[in-house]
Structures are given as structure tokens and as C-alpha cells.
Scaffold this motif. Structure first.
Motif, PDB file in Angstrom:
ATOM      1  N   THR A 108     -20.516   8.004 -87.684  1.00 48.91           N
ATOM      2  CA  THR A 108     -21.858   7.779 -88.233  1.00 48.91           C
ATOM      3  C   THR A 108     -22.919   7.768 -87.141  1.00 48.91           C
ATOM      4  O   THR A 108     -24.110   7.731 -87.431  1.00 48.91           O
ATOM      5  CB  THR A 108     -21.914   6.439 -88.991  1.00 48.91           C
ATOM      6  OG1 THR A 108     -21.627   5.359 -88.081  1.00 48.91           O
ATOM      7  CG2 THR A 108     -20.896   6.418 -90.116  1.00 48.91           C
ATOM      8  N   LYS A 109     -22.472   7.783 -85.885  1.00 51.40           N
ATOM      9  CA  LYS A 109     -23.368   7.743 -84.715  1.00 51.40           C
ATOM     10  C   LYS A 109     -24.299   6.542 -84.798  1.00 51.40           C
ATOM     11  O   LYS A 109     -25.509   6.644 -84.630  1.00 51.40           O
ATOM     12  CB  LYS A 109     -24.164   9.046 -84.596  1.00 51.40           C
ATOM     13  CG  LYS A 109     -23.284  10.264 -84.379  1.00 51.40           C
ATOM     14  CD  LYS A 109     -24.101  11.541 -84.239  1.00 51.40           C
ATOM     15  CE  LYS A 109     -23.184  12.726 -84.010  1.00 51.40           C
ATOM     16  NZ  LYS A 109     -23.942  13.992 -83.880  1.00 51.40           N
ATOM     17  N   GLN A 110     -23.705   5.394 -85.051  1.00 45.57           N
ATOM     18  CA  GLN A 110     -24.495   4.175 -85.217  1.00 45.57           C
ATOM     19  C   GLN A 110     -23.751   2.958 -84.683  1.00 45.57           C
ATOM     20  O   GLN A 110     -22.533   2.859 -84.772  1.00 45.57           O
ATOM     21  CB  GLN A 110     -24.802   3.961 -86.701  1.00 45.57           C
ATOM     22  CG  GLN A 110     -25.578   2.683 -87.004  1.00 45.57           C
ATOM     23  CD  GLN A 110     -25.894   2.539 -88.471  1.00 45.57           C
ATOM     24  OE1 GLN A 110     -26.531   3.404 -89.073  1.00 45.57           O
ATOM     25  NE2 GLN A 110     -25.433   1.448 -89.078  1.00 45.57           N
ATOM     26  N   THR A 111     -24.529   2.043 -84.108  1.00 47.27           N
ATOM     27  CA  THR A 111     -24.035   0.722 -83.731  1.00 47.27           C
ATOM     28  C   THR A 111     -24.681  -0.303 -84.654  1.00 47.27           C
ATOM     29  O   THR A 111     -25.898  -0.276 -84.858  1.00 47.27           O
ATOM     30  CB  THR A 111     -24.383   0.395 -82.275  1.00 47.27           C
ATOM     31  OG1 THR A 111     -23.671   1.281 -81.408  1.00 47.27           O
ATOM     32  CG2 THR A 111     -24.009  -1.039 -81.922  1.00 47.27           C
ATOM     33  N   THR A 112     -23.875  -1.169 -85.234  1.00 48.81           N
ATOM     34  CA  THR A 112     -24.396  -2.244 -86.078  1.00 48.81           C
ATOM     35  C   THR A 112     -24.237  -3.558 -85.332  1.00 48.81           C
ATOM     36  O   THR A 112     -23.146  -3.888 -84.875  1.00 48.81           O
ATOM     37  CB  THR A 112     -23.642  -2.303 -87.422  1.00 48.81           C
ATOM     38  OG1 THR A 112     -23.780  -1.056 -88.096  1.00 48.81           O
ATOM     39  CG2 THR A 112     -24.210  -3.416 -88.308  1.00 48.81           C
ATOM     40  N   SER A 231     -30.731  -4.775 -77.651  1.00 47.23           N
ATOM     41  CA  SER A 231     -30.995  -3.366 -77.962  1.00 47.23           C
ATOM     42  C   SER A 231     -31.836  -2.716 -76.867  1.00 47.23           C
ATOM     43  O   SER A 231     -31.591  -1.573 -76.474  1.00 47.23           O
ATOM     44  CB  SER A 231     -31.724  -3.243 -79.306  1.00 47.23           C
ATOM     45  OG  SER A 231     -30.933  -3.740 -80.362  1.00 47.23           O
ATOM     46  N   LYS A 235     -30.715   0.538 -74.569  1.00 45.41           N
ATOM     47  CA  LYS A 235     -31.497   1.772 -74.519  1.00 45.41           C
ATOM     48  C   LYS A 235     -31.910   2.114 -73.097  1.00 45.41           C
ATOM     49  O   LYS A 235     -31.873   3.277 -72.688  1.00 45.41           O
ATOM     50  CB  LYS A 235     -32.729   1.635 -75.418  1.00 45.41           C
ATOM     51  CG  LYS A 235     -32.385   1.630 -76.899  1.00 45.41           C
ATOM     52  CD  LYS A 235     -33.615   1.419 -77.770  1.00 45.41           C
ATOM     53  CE  LYS A 235     -33.236   1.388 -79.246  1.00 45.41           C
ATOM     54  NZ  LYS A 235     -34.399   1.136 -80.120  1.00 45.41           N
ATOM     55  N   SER A 275     -23.970   8.710 -78.380  1.00 47.07           N
ATOM     56  CA  SER A 275     -24.950   8.870 -79.460  1.00 47.07           C
ATOM     57  C   SER A 275     -24.976   7.657 -80.376  1.00 47.07           C
ATOM     58  O   SER A 275     -26.032   7.289 -80.910  1.00 47.07           O
ATOM     59  CB  SER A 275     -24.647  10.132 -80.266  1.00 47.07           C
ATOM     60  OG  SER A 275     -23.333  10.075 -80.817  1.00 47.07           O
ATOM     61  N   THR A 278     -27.232   4.710 -79.098  1.00 46.37           N
ATOM     62  CA  THR A 278     -28.686   4.871 -79.081  1.00 46.37           C
ATOM     63  C   THR A 278     -29.315   4.596 -80.445  1.00 46.37           C
ATOM     64  O   THR A 278     -30.532   4.507 -80.563  1.00 46.37           O
ATOM     65  CB  THR A 278     -29.068   6.291 -78.618  1.00 46.37           C
ATOM     66  OG1 THR A 278     -28.452   7.253 -79.488  1.00 46.37           O
ATOM     67  CG2 THR A 278     -28.597   6.531 -77.191  1.00 46.37           C
ATOM     68  N   THR A 279     -28.493   4.467 -81.484  1.00 42.49           N
ATOM     69  CA  THR A 279     -28.988   4.132 -82.821  1.00 42.49           C
ATOM     70  C   THR A 279     -28.396   2.784 -83.219  1.00 42.49           C
ATOM     71  O   THR A 279     -27.190   2.684 -83.488  1.00 42.49           O
ATOM     72  CB  THR A 279     -28.586   5.209 -83.851  1.00 42.49           C
ATOM     73  OG1 THR A 279     -29.075   6.476 -83.430  1.00 42.49           O
ATOM     74  CG2 THR A 279     -29.161   4.871 -85.223  1.00 42.49           C
ATOM     75  N   GLU A 281     -28.493  -0.570 -85.664  1.00 43.05           N
ATOM     76  CA  GLU A 281     -28.904  -1.245 -86.891  1.00 43.05           C
ATOM     77  C   GLU A 281     -28.717  -2.745 -86.696  1.00 43.05           C
ATOM     78  O   GLU A 281     -27.635  -3.190 -86.317  1.00 43.05           O
ATOM     79  CB  GLU A 281     -28.067  -0.761 -88.065  1.00 43.05           C
ATOM     80  CG  GLU A 281     -28.472  -1.336 -89.411  1.00 43.05           C
ATOM     81  CD  GLU A 281     -29.774  -0.769 -89.941  1.00 43.05           C
ATOM     82  OE1 GLU A 281     -30.389  -1.435 -90.795  1.00 43.05           O
ATOM     83  OE2 GLU A 281     -30.166   0.331 -89.489  1.00 43.05           O
TER      84      GLU A 281
END
Length: 317
Positions: A108-112, A231, A235, A275, A278-279, A281
Motif C-alpha cells: 500500500t506504500k503507507q506507514t500507519t 513524521s 521525512k 516509498s 514517506t506516506t 497516516e
């Protein structure tokens, strides 16, 4: 550092000397960059070896966390602990005043990033008590904290990263400062934080993440600011600008951080999960305050607990 070979047309004789000069300069740059990156690699590996400390006394439930997820390129989870030590001369065991669970999913290219209130009332696994979740670290270190959070959320906790207040402050400075979006103006520890996008150095970031009494959301507002700081660091750390300050970053970690992530795992994260990092949630486990025996706690409703459990489980698929 990657270089691309450019095909060049043959030059006329008058330009040959200029071409050779430029080529010589380019070769010097490439060789110098190689030496720099090689030194950075071994410096970083040495620091990681120094801060690595496996969680060896986990009890609940045996083997639930999967140590092979990163090697296999699968989603993984990390317990992030911010310890109330390392600053103002404090060097005792301390408590984990900041508790977050991060799930990193390359598909999903996401960190929660989910915050857990330090006063959350829950079972302390391995201690035989029900208490504030931040007492787990005080009673039994990272192993008890991992077990207790895993029991609370009913999701596997694969790894941990623990950093104290001094380390957080120095890390923000090492990455060149961070930017956050501040919801309202306030003052804390001698600093004034205006509304809107603001830049923070290490001291300011620590003060920004500490404030709660001027916030209508109380500790949950503070948790939001803590997630913003984490965060912001991530980044900045992922940007190329940190290459020249990597020694400062390593120095800030050496005496202030512990993790069970190995050097090989960190290399795979930096290459295969870039990736996803860098995103980010941001969420929190929302509770309601109650008093028991003169002590304040946060109770989590069944509906809220299920919401967060489902969120994390979906990200770990």
C-alpha cells in the motif's frame, strides 16, 4: 552513488584537452563520493551494532511477532517508545511516556502511526497486574512493553525502537530541524509556537511535543504533536540533505536509542520500504478518563478497540 554513462560523440582535436580535463574532474568526484559513501556505510553499521539490543524475554504469546517479515519484504510492525529519561540529568529506567505502534506496508506504500495514551488501563503481561500501559516498560523494559501492547491491540509486534528525550532533541537537530503544522498558537518552556506551518529545532520540538495543559484535547492533543515530530524526523531523514550530516545523526543515536532491528534489516527497510515511509497516516487509540483509587486512567471502549485493531490488521496483510 549511481552514475549514468552518457554516450558522447567524438570531439574535434581542439576540444580534446577540455574533454579530458572535465573527465578527470568527474573521475575525482566519483572516487571521492565512493570513499564518502563507503565511510558512511561502515560508520552507520557500527552505530547500529552498538544500539542493537534484542528483546529476549518476551512471554506473550511466544513467537507471535514475525522476525522474518522484513527479510521476506512483507508488512511489519514496530513499537516506538519515547522514554522520559536522558534529559535534565535523568538516567533511571523511567517510563515510556510516548507509545506508538507503526505498521509499514510496502504494497500500500503507507506507514500507519497509532498513538496509545500512556494512562491506558490494561493488563501488564508478565507482571500480574492491570495498570497504566506506560508502567509496562518501568516494570519489565521493552520485552514487557511489547508483550503488553501486543496483548492490548491483538496484533503482532515484530520490533521495537526506544529513544529517550535527549536523543529526540539531538536527532531533530541532526536532521537539520523539522517542519510541522501547528493547529493553534501556544507557549511552552519559554518558546512561542504560532499557528500554521512552523520550523522547529531540537529544543523546540521537545517543548512542542510536551505541551498538553493548554490543549482542549489534553493528552490526545499532545499525542498528535508527538506523531507530527516523529513524521517530521522520518521525512527529513529520508531526504538527500541528511547525507552531509549523517555523523551527527549517528552520534545522536549512539547513547540514546535501543532497537532490535539489525543492520541487514535496516538496509532492507531503506531500500525496499522507502516509498512506504514517506506516506504516513496518523491515528490514535481514543479513550475516556476515569478515576480509580485516586488515580486517573484511560478506558478504551470495545468499539474503539475494534476499530484500531482492524486498522492495524488490515495494514499488516
Amino acid at each position: 552513488m549511481e552514475t549514468r554513462k552518457n554516450r558522447r560523440k567524438k570531439r574535434k582535436s581542439p576540444l580534446k584537452k577540455v574533454f579530458l580535463t572535465l573527465l578527470g574532474i568527474l573521475l575525482v568526484f566519483i572516487i571521492g563520493a565512493g570513499v564518502f559513501l563507503g565511510k558512511m556505510y561502515f560508520d552507520a553499521k557500527g552505530t547500529v551494532n552498538q544500539v542493537t539490543e534484542p528483546a529476549t524475554e518476551r512471554q506473550y504469546p511466544a513467537g507471535k511477532g514475525n522476525k522474518d517479515n522484513i527479510k521476506a519484504g512483507k508488512p511489519f510492525s514496530v513499537l516506538l517508545l519515547g522514554l522520559d529519561t536522558g534529559d535534565l540529568g535523568r538516567d533511571e529506567q523511567g517510563r515510556s511516556d510516548t507509545i506508538m505502534v507503526a505498521t509499514v506496508n510496502p504494497s500500500t506504500k503507507q506507514t500507519t502511526l497509532v498513538s496509545i495514551a500512556r494512562d491506558t488501563y490494561t493488563e501488564i503481561i508478565g507482571h500480574g497486574t492491570t495498570d497504566k500501559i506506560n508502567h509496562a516498560y518501568a516494570f519489565g523494559g521493552v520485552s514487557m512493553a511489547m508483550d503488553s501492547v501486543e496483548n492490548l491491540l491483538d496484533v503482532p509486534i515484530d520490533h521495537y525502537v526506544a529513544i529517550n528525550m535527549k536523543g529526540l532533541k539531538e536527532l531533530v537537530d541532526a536532521v537539520g530541524g523539522i517542519q510541522v503544522v501547528n493547529g493553534f498558537a501556544f507557549e511552552q518552556d519559554g518558546f512561542t509556537f504560532n499557528e500554521g506551518t512552523i520550523s522547529l529545532n531540537g529544543e523546540q520540538a521537545l517543548a512542542f511535543s510536551r505541551m498538553r495543559y493548554q490543549d482542549a484535547e489534553g493528552d490526545y492533543g499532545r499525542q498528535k504533536r508527538q506523531r507530527q515530530v516523529v513524521s517530521g524526523i522520518l521525512k527529513q531523514a529520508m531526504s538527500l540533505s541528511t547525507l552531509t550530516t549523517y555523523q551527527d545523526i549517528l552520534a545522536s543515536l549512539e547513547n540514546n536509542m535501543k532497537t532490535d532491528l539489525s543492520w541487514d534489516e535496516l538496509v532492507k527497510i531503506s531500500t525496499n520500504y522507502r516509498s512506504a515511509l514517506t506516506t504516513i497516516e496518523q491515528e490514535n487509540l481514543q479513550g475516556e478518563g476515569f478515576m480509580q483509587d485516586g488515580v486517573s486512567y484511560q478506558a478504551i471502549s470495545d468499539e474503539e478497540m475494534q476499530r484500531v485493531r482492524d486498522l492495524l490488521k488490515n495494514q499488516l496483510k
